[in-house]
Design a protein around this motif. Structure first.
Motif, short mmCIF file in Angstrom:
data_model
loop_
_atom_site.label_atom_id
_atom_site.label_comp_id
_atom_site.label_asym_id
_atom_site.label_seq_id
_atom_site.Cartn_x
_atom_site.Cartn_y
_atom_site.Cartn_z
N GLU A 92 0.82 -1.21 0.00
CA GLU A 92 0.00 0.00 0.00
C GLU A 92 0.86 1.26 0.00
O GLU A 92 0.49 2.27 -0.58
N ASP A 93 1.99 1.23 0.66
CA ASP A 93 2.93 2.35 0.66
C ASP A 93 4.31 1.78 0.35
O ASP A 93 5.13 1.58 1.24
N LYS B 293 7.54 3.72 1.50
CA LYS B 293 7.85 3.57 2.92
C LYS B 293 8.38 2.17 3.21
O LYS B 293 9.33 2.00 3.98
N GLU C 246 6.75 1.74 -8.39
CA GLU C 246 6.38 3.15 -8.48
C GLU C 246 6.74 3.79 -9.81
O GLU C 246 6.12 4.77 -10.22
N THR D 232 10.13 11.49 -2.49
CA THR D 232 9.41 10.83 -1.40
C THR D 232 10.25 9.69 -0.83
O THR D 232 10.34 9.51 0.39
N ASN E 171 12.08 9.19 3.05
CA ASN E 171 11.83 8.03 3.91
C ASN E 171 13.08 7.24 4.25
O ASN E 171 13.19 6.63 5.31
#
Length: 543
Positions: A274-275, A278, A297, A314, A318
């Motif tokens: 989902e992420d 991260k 991604e 992003t 992280n």
């Protein structure tokens, strides 16, 4: 000089063995075919080869369903062929990375055959089994990536088993210590045979929520999948409980402990969650987890400057000491030359994407055929092999379009891939014009640009190892710097089909040459440079 490990900043060339080169003319690529083409791969300027699965398998998912982790499937050769591959690669200083598919096995694996017999045998707890709900249905709402419920009824045990992928790919129960130990023993088997590392397939799928809690629903506007069709119901849920569980990080650390016993080897994890950005940071944190990770991604339809900048920034925010690996294509998504070009300026854009991919901070995986600018093939339904595409036809045609055989020669049978009249997938006739033997003799070809750039890049430590700092960008241009030790390079990318005029200070106008791209035009008596459409420029701004 640098003491960086070999895999930092490396370019890794992915081979899908079924489609690379067929040495025995049965219509399917094999290990001897790869051996025959190692000089070509070396000539590209890449550092390592990642080979997709070649283990014994019923091939329901073309090798990602393994029935014996320590055997070569006969269609690809035998163990002597593998040993020869390792030995030949070492003589030309190419690293060999192989896939490890740890989260699931084939339903024909001896472990599963025993486990499904009853609830009391020695392997009864080696897979994820669960009772039916009160209505006889699956124990929860988890879904398979390939469509439908992630649970399959097994009449022998009168229970359901979990499969995040095909029904023929049952998930192992990593909550069982014996399973973890057996899996690690299989990994070590290949370390002892001399591999230089592993690409860990779906590594965040190993553990599941022991309570089997339902995944929450996802709002329609948020149903943006990564690596699967948008009409797939898998996108209807937040996958909070069927993958990327906290316990998985402990297992990743166990893998790293094993790897650390073998010098100079590397782990590259595939992350889809989902992420994912991260998760990539979590899975590479510190020096006790994976060496590198990549996600889906940049395997999306959006290849805009803004999206690439946002994605990379992003991840950088992280990361806490981890090292990324980027990819714009692989064996699971449509080819980038089709996905990001809209069918226009394909050659120029292919050159641009190859250079940009290997200019971002991190290592890079480049998929066979990207060095040629190959486009997605349109496979007729009757020729489809991928079960994913067959299930979702016609709205999604599956992954066969990026898996068609490599074109080596223009005018011979199957473009030089195989002498068999009927290869496992048809050769795309349009790919013949992009054949290796043609492009090797064209000074302006995508292949020539690819080779020239990668060989030049080897001497640019800032591009291989440096930090990254994004500057002012928009959807027309992308600007960033890479800095390492004494060297700082500014990268300017023109994503548009129009001229780009940029003002830079006098100190910045020190254009690097030798990378194969035309140099931007310096406007006389000014501090401005002009980039042609889809041009990339490298400026030395070292102090």
């Amino acid at each position: 000089m640098t003491n960086e490990p070999w895999w930092r900043g490396a370019v890794i060339y992915q081979i899908y063995p079924r489609s690379f080169m067929d040495a025995n003319n049965d219509g399917i690529g094999d290990l001897k075919g790869i051996i025959n083409k190692l000089p070509y791969i070396k000539s590209l300027g890449v550092d390592a080869v990642w080979i997709s699965p070649f283990f014994k398998s019923p091939m329901k998912d073309f090798g990602y369903d393994i029935s014996d982790y320590r055997q070569i499937d006969p269609m690809f050769g035998d163990m002597q062929d593998f040993d020869d591959l390792i030995a030949k690669a070492k003589t030309i200083d190419l690293k060999i990375i192989i896939d490890q598919v740890l989260s699931h096995t084939s339903d024909q694996h001896p472990w599963f055959i025993q486990s499904r017999e009853d609830q009391t045998n020695d392997k009864s707890d080696w897979y994820v089994w669960a009772e039916a709900n009160e209505f006889g249905g699956p124990p929860n709402n988890w879904l398979s990536i390939f469509g439908g419920s992630a649970w399959q009824w097994e009449p022998r045990r009168k229970q359901y088993y979990l499969h995040n992928f095909l029904t023929s790919q049952p998930d192992l129960n990593f909550h069982n210590e014996q399973v973890r130990e057996a899996v690690l023993n299989n990994v070590e088997f290949w370390l002892q045979r001399g591999v230089d590392g592993f690409r860990l397939d779906a590594i965040n799928f190993c553990f599941h929520d022991k309570q089997l809690r339902n995944n929450p629903a996802k709002a329609e506007e948020d149903r943006k999948g990564r690596g699967f069709s948008e009409d797939n119901p898998y996108a209807y849920q937040y996958h909070n409980f069927d993958n990327t569980q906290p316990e998985n990080l402990n297992f990743v650390e166990d893998i790293r402990t094993l790897m650390d016993r073998y010098p100079n080897v590397v782990t590259l994890g595939e992350i889809s969650s989902e992420d994912s950005l991260k998760a990539m940071a979590d899975y590479t944190k510190g020096d006790k987890r994976l060496h590198m990770a990549y996600s889906f991604e940049l395997l999306t339809p959006d290849g805009s400057a803004n999206y690439i900048k946002q994605t990379a920034e992003t991840l950088e925010e992280n990361l806490t000491g981890g090292w990324p690996c980027w990819a714009v294509g692989n064996h699971d998504v449509s080819r980038v030359a089709s996905r990001w070009t809209e069918g226009k300026n394909i050659q120029a854009k292919s050159k641009l994407y190859n250079a940009l991919l290997t200019s971002l901070r991190g290592s890079a995986c480049t998929y066979q055929g990207e060095e040629l600018g190959l486009q997605e093939s349109d496979i007729a339904f009757e020729n489809l092999q991928d079960p994913y595409g067959i299930s979702f036809w016609p709205t999604f045609k599956g992954r066969d379009g990026c898996r068609t055989p490599m074109p080596w020669s223009k005018n011979i049978l199957n473009a030089g891939f195989s002498e068999n009249p009927k290869p496992w997938l048809p050769v795309d006739s349009s790919h013949r014009e992009y054949a290796v033997e043609i492009q090797e003799h064209q000074p302006n070809s995508v292949l020539t640009a690819y080779k020239t750039f990668l060989h030049w890049r080897k001497e640019q430590f800032a591009l291989r190892f440096g930090n990254i700092d994004f500057k002012e960008s928009d959807n027309q241009k992308l600007i960033f710097t890479r800095a390492y030790q004494e060297q700082t390079i500014m990268v300017i990318v023109n994503f548009s089909d129009e001229m780009l005029t940029m003002k830079v200070s006098d100190a910045h106008i020190n254009l690097l040459e030798g990378h194969g791209f035309e140099l931007p035009r310096l406007k006389s008596n000014s501090d401005k440079i002009e980039l042609k459409p889809f041009q990339i420029a490298y400026l030395d701004i070292s102090s």
